[in-house]
Design a protein around this motif. Structure first.
Motif, PDB file in Angstrom:
ATOM      1  N   GLU A  41       0.864  -1.177   0.000  1.00 17.71           N
ATOM      2  CA  GLU A  41       0.000   0.000   0.000  1.00 17.71           C
ATOM      3  C   GLU A  41       0.902   1.230   0.000  1.00 17.71           C
ATOM      4  OE1 GLU A  41      -2.492  -0.239   3.416  1.00 17.71           O
ATOM      5  OE2 GLU A  41      -3.947  -1.563   2.456  1.00 17.71           O
ATOM      6  N   VAL A  42       0.699   2.111  -0.958  1.00 18.69           N
ATOM      7  CA  VAL A  42       1.531   3.308  -1.065  1.00 18.69           C
ATOM      8  C   VAL A  42       0.653   4.522  -1.292  1.00 18.69           C
ATOM      9  CG1 VAL A  42       3.460   1.976  -2.028  1.00 18.69           C
ATOM     10  CG2 VAL A  42       1.836   3.106  -3.575  1.00 18.69           C
ATOM     11  N   VAL A  43       1.266   5.695  -1.156  1.00 20.75           N
ATOM     12  CA  VAL A  43       0.589   6.934  -1.493  1.00 20.75           C
ATOM     13  C   VAL A  43       1.457   7.705  -2.483  1.00 20.75           C
ATOM     14  CG1 VAL A  43       1.564   8.165   0.499  1.00 20.75           C
ATOM     15  CG2 VAL A  43      -0.486   9.059  -0.638  1.00 20.75           C
ATOM     16  N   GLU A  44       0.859   8.104  -3.571  1.00 21.25           N
ATOM     17  CA  GLU A  44       1.527   8.956  -4.549  1.00 21.25           C
ATOM     18  C   GLU A  44       1.148  10.400  -4.236  1.00 21.25           C
ATOM     19  OE1 GLU A  44       0.750  10.015  -9.134  1.00 21.25           O
ATOM     20  OE2 GLU A  44       1.272   7.913  -8.801  1.00 21.25           O
ATOM     21  N   VAL A  45       2.145  11.234  -4.034  1.00 27.47           N
ATOM     22  CA  VAL A  45       1.907  12.624  -3.636  1.00 27.47           C
ATOM     23  C   VAL A  45       2.037  13.515  -4.864  1.00 27.47           C
ATOM     24  CG1 VAL A  45       2.557  14.479  -2.059  1.00 27.47           C
ATOM     25  CG2 VAL A  45       2.850  12.087  -1.368  1.00 27.47           C
ATOM     26  N   ARG A  46       0.929  14.126  -5.265  1.00 24.32           N
ATOM     27  CA  ARG A  46       0.904  14.956  -6.462  1.00 24.32           C
ATOM     28  C   ARG A  46       0.893  16.433  -6.077  1.00 24.32           C
ATOM     29  NH1 ARG A  46      -3.604  11.487  -9.964  1.00 24.32           N
ATOM     30  NH2 ARG A  46      -2.402   9.536  -9.980  1.00 24.32           N
ATOM     31  N   LEU A  52       6.138  16.274 -13.747  1.00 23.15           N
ATOM     32  CA  LEU A  52       6.526  14.873 -13.644  1.00 23.15           C
ATOM     33  C   LEU A  52       6.905  14.421 -12.240  1.00 23.15           C
ATOM     34  CD1 LEU A  52       8.678  14.644 -16.906  1.00 23.15           C
ATOM     35  CD2 LEU A  52       6.321  13.887 -16.586  1.00 23.15           C
ATOM     36  N   TYR A  53       6.985  15.342 -11.289  1.00 26.21           N
ATOM     37  CA  TYR A  53       7.411  14.986  -9.934  1.00 26.21           C
ATOM     38  C   TYR A  53       6.222  14.566  -9.080  1.00 26.21           C
ATOM     39  CZ  TYR A  53       9.466  15.361  -5.273  1.00 26.21           C
ATOM     40  OH  TYR A  53       9.885  15.110  -3.989  1.00 26.21           O
ATOM     41  N   SER A  54       6.128  13.279  -8.776  1.00 22.01           N
ATOM     42  CA  SER A  54       5.081  12.740  -7.904  1.00 22.01           C
ATOM     43  C   SER A  54       5.685  11.628  -7.054  1.00 22.01           C
ATOM     44  CB  SER A  54       3.910  12.185  -8.731  1.00 22.01           C
ATOM     45  OG  SER A  54       3.271  13.194  -9.479  1.00 22.01           O
ATOM     46  N   PRO A  55       6.329  11.960  -5.941  1.00 26.63           N
ATOM     47  CA  PRO A  55       6.985  10.934  -5.127  1.00 26.63           C
ATOM     48  C   PRO A  55       5.986   9.931  -4.564  1.00 26.63           C
ATOM     49  CG  PRO A  55       6.861  13.014  -3.944  1.00 26.63           C
ATOM     50  CD  PRO A  55       6.428  13.309  -5.345  1.00 26.63           C
ATOM     51  N   VAL A  56       6.452   8.701  -4.380  1.00 26.25           N
ATOM     52  CA  VAL A  56       5.617   7.624  -3.863  1.00 26.25           C
ATOM     53  C   VAL A  56       6.237   7.114  -2.559  1.00 26.25           C
ATOM     54  CG1 VAL A  56       4.709   5.317  -4.305  1.00 26.25           C
ATOM     55  CG2 VAL A  56       4.849   6.981  -6.176  1.00 26.25           C
ATOM     56  N   PHE A  57       5.387   6.960  -1.508  1.00 25.14           N
ATOM     57  CA  PHE A  57       5.859   6.514  -0.204  1.00 25.14           C
ATOM     58  C   PHE A  57       4.997   5.356   0.297  1.00 25.14           C
ATOM     59  CE2 PHE A  57       6.504  11.125  -0.493  1.00 25.14           C
ATOM     60  CZ  PHE A  57       7.866  11.226  -0.260  1.00 25.14           C
ATOM     61  N   PRO A  58       5.581   4.383   0.996  1.00 22.59           N
ATOM     62  CA  PRO A  58       4.769   3.383   1.696  1.00 22.59           C
ATOM     63  C   PRO A  58       3.860   4.088   2.695  1.00 22.59           C
ATOM     64  CG  PRO A  58       7.071   2.717   1.630  1.00 22.59           C
ATOM     65  CD  PRO A  58       7.034   4.142   1.159  1.00 22.59           C
ATOM     66  N   ILE A  59       2.672   3.582   2.891  1.00 22.86           N
ATOM     67  CA  ILE A  59       1.712   4.298   3.753  1.00 22.86           C
ATOM     68  C   ILE A  59       2.192   4.364   5.201  1.00 22.86           C
ATOM     69  CG2 ILE A  59      -0.274   3.878   2.283  1.00 22.86           C
ATOM     70  CD1 ILE A  59      -0.037   1.849   5.393  1.00 22.86           C
ATOM     71  N   ASP A  60       3.076   3.410   5.600  1.00 25.48           N
ATOM     72  CA  ASP A  60       3.566   3.421   6.976  1.00 25.48           C
ATOM     73  C   ASP A  60       4.928   4.099   7.109  1.00 25.48           C
ATOM     74  OD1 ASP A  60       4.979   1.512   5.621  1.00 25.48           O
ATOM     75  OD2 ASP A  60       4.690  -0.094   7.090  1.00 25.48           O
ATOM     76  N   ALA A  61       5.361   4.806   6.053  1.00 27.73           N
ATOM     77  CA  ALA A  61       6.653   5.506   6.103  1.00 27.73           C
ATOM     78  C   ALA A  61       6.556   6.734   7.001  1.00 27.73           C
ATOM     79  CB  ALA A  61       7.085   5.906   4.702  1.00 27.73           C
ATOM     80  N   PHE A  62       7.686   7.138   7.531  1.00 26.10           N
ATOM     81  CA  PHE A  62       7.763   8.307   8.413  1.00 26.10           C
ATOM     82  C   PHE A  62       7.441   9.582   7.637  1.00 26.10           C
ATOM     83  CE2 PHE A  62      10.346  11.926   9.792  1.00 26.10           C
ATOM     84  CZ  PHE A  62       9.977  12.044  11.128  1.00 26.10           C
ATOM     85  N   TRP A  63       6.500  10.368   8.180  1.00 24.10           N
ATOM     86  CA  TRP A  63       6.205  11.687   7.611  1.00 24.10           C
ATOM     87  C   TRP A  63       6.810  12.767   8.490  1.00 24.10           C
ATOM     88  CZ3 TRP A  63       1.611  14.947   9.206  1.00 24.10           C
ATOM     89  CH2 TRP A  63       1.672  16.205   8.578  1.00 24.10           C
ATOM     90  N   LYS A  64       6.438  12.773   9.770  1.00 18.12           N
ATOM     91  CA  LYS A  64       7.007  13.760  10.691  1.00 18.12           C
ATOM     92  C   LYS A  64       6.850  13.254  12.119  1.00 18.12           C
ATOM     93  CE  LYS A  64       3.040  16.711  11.785  1.00 18.12           C
ATOM     94  NZ  LYS A  64       2.526  18.093  11.810  1.00 18.12           N
TER      95      LYS A  64
END
Length: 238
Positions: A41-46, A52-64
């Motif tokens: 499960e990931v989130v693409e940040v638009r 063309l820049y849309s980083p993708v992170f695992p949903i459980d990755a550190f945000w803050k």
């Protein structure tokens, strides 16, 4: 003009899209001597206006970090993540761009905005710098439409029943976010289609655009190509 209800615009130019992706589990592949795949499960940040820049992170990755607590991307956009888990359509926050129809927005300009990940009037109104310039010749016209809409909304006093009707219309117009980003070729085609609309303007309309940007219309009888080039330069300098 149509009015709508103000929303929180602190992150309005950022749109999360939750999705499943299948990737290779390299350690498992090495252990078993064959390719082993796993679904994440990931989130693409638009980012609005970013081509063309849309980083993708695992949903459980550190945000803050919030005090002693580590917050993940799933927690950052908890409402959107719940929609994803429930199988509901993911929709962008804000007022649909179609509400600019009465302000003169065209279908090609709407397509251009979506190709550049601009999904709401509030996002368009908050667009600045290089991300605004990505709209090229359409930057100034679209920005002005958004500004006028927001000004009308913020100064208008509407009855509660009319507000409810407008809220219902906004919900009707909201569209599901595309799962995949457009390709660079699709973005270029959308930009070209929107820019081509300037070719349909009369010489007087082109002169009016130039006057709006510079304070004075071209003198004499300039050629149409001169007018088109002048408008492109002025709009591109937004």
């Amino acid at each position: 003009m149509a009015l709508s209800v103000p929303i929180d615009t602190r992150e309005i130019t950022i749109t999360p899209v939750f999705k499943h992706v299948t990737v290779e589990d390299v350690p498992a592949s090495e252990r078993e001597g064959r390719q082993v795949m796993k679904t994440l499960e990931v989130v693409e940040v638009r980012f609005a206006g970013s081509k063309l820049y849309s980083p993708v992170f695992p949903i459980d990755a550190f945000w803050k970090r919030d005090g002693h607590k580590i917050m993940t991307y799933a927690e950052r956009w908890a409402d959107q993540y719940r929609d994803f888990l429930s199988g509901n359509e993911q929709k962008a926050a804000g007022t649909p761009l179609e509400m600019l129809k009465s302000y003169g927005v065209t279908d090609s300009q709407l397509s251009l905005c979506r190709a550049l990940k601009i999904y709401s009037i509030e996002a368009l109104d908050n667009l600045e710098g290089p991300n605004l310039k990505s709209l090229q010749m359409n930057a100034n016209p679209l920005k002005e439409m958004a500004r006028r809409f927001m000004a009308d909304r913020n100064t208008g006093a509407k009855a509660s029943d009319e507000i409810e009707l407008l809220k219902a219309e906004i919900e009707r117009l909201k569209q599901a976010l595309p799962v995949n980003d457009p390709t660079s070729a699709e973005i270029a085609a959308a930009i070209q289609a929107a820019d081509d609309e300037f070719e349909r303007l009369s010489d007087d309309e082109l002169k009016s655009l130039i006057k709006d940007r510079t304070g004075s219309a071209p003198r004499g009888t300039p050629s149409r190509q001169f007018l088109l080039n002048a408008v492109r330069e002025l709009q591109g300098a937004a």
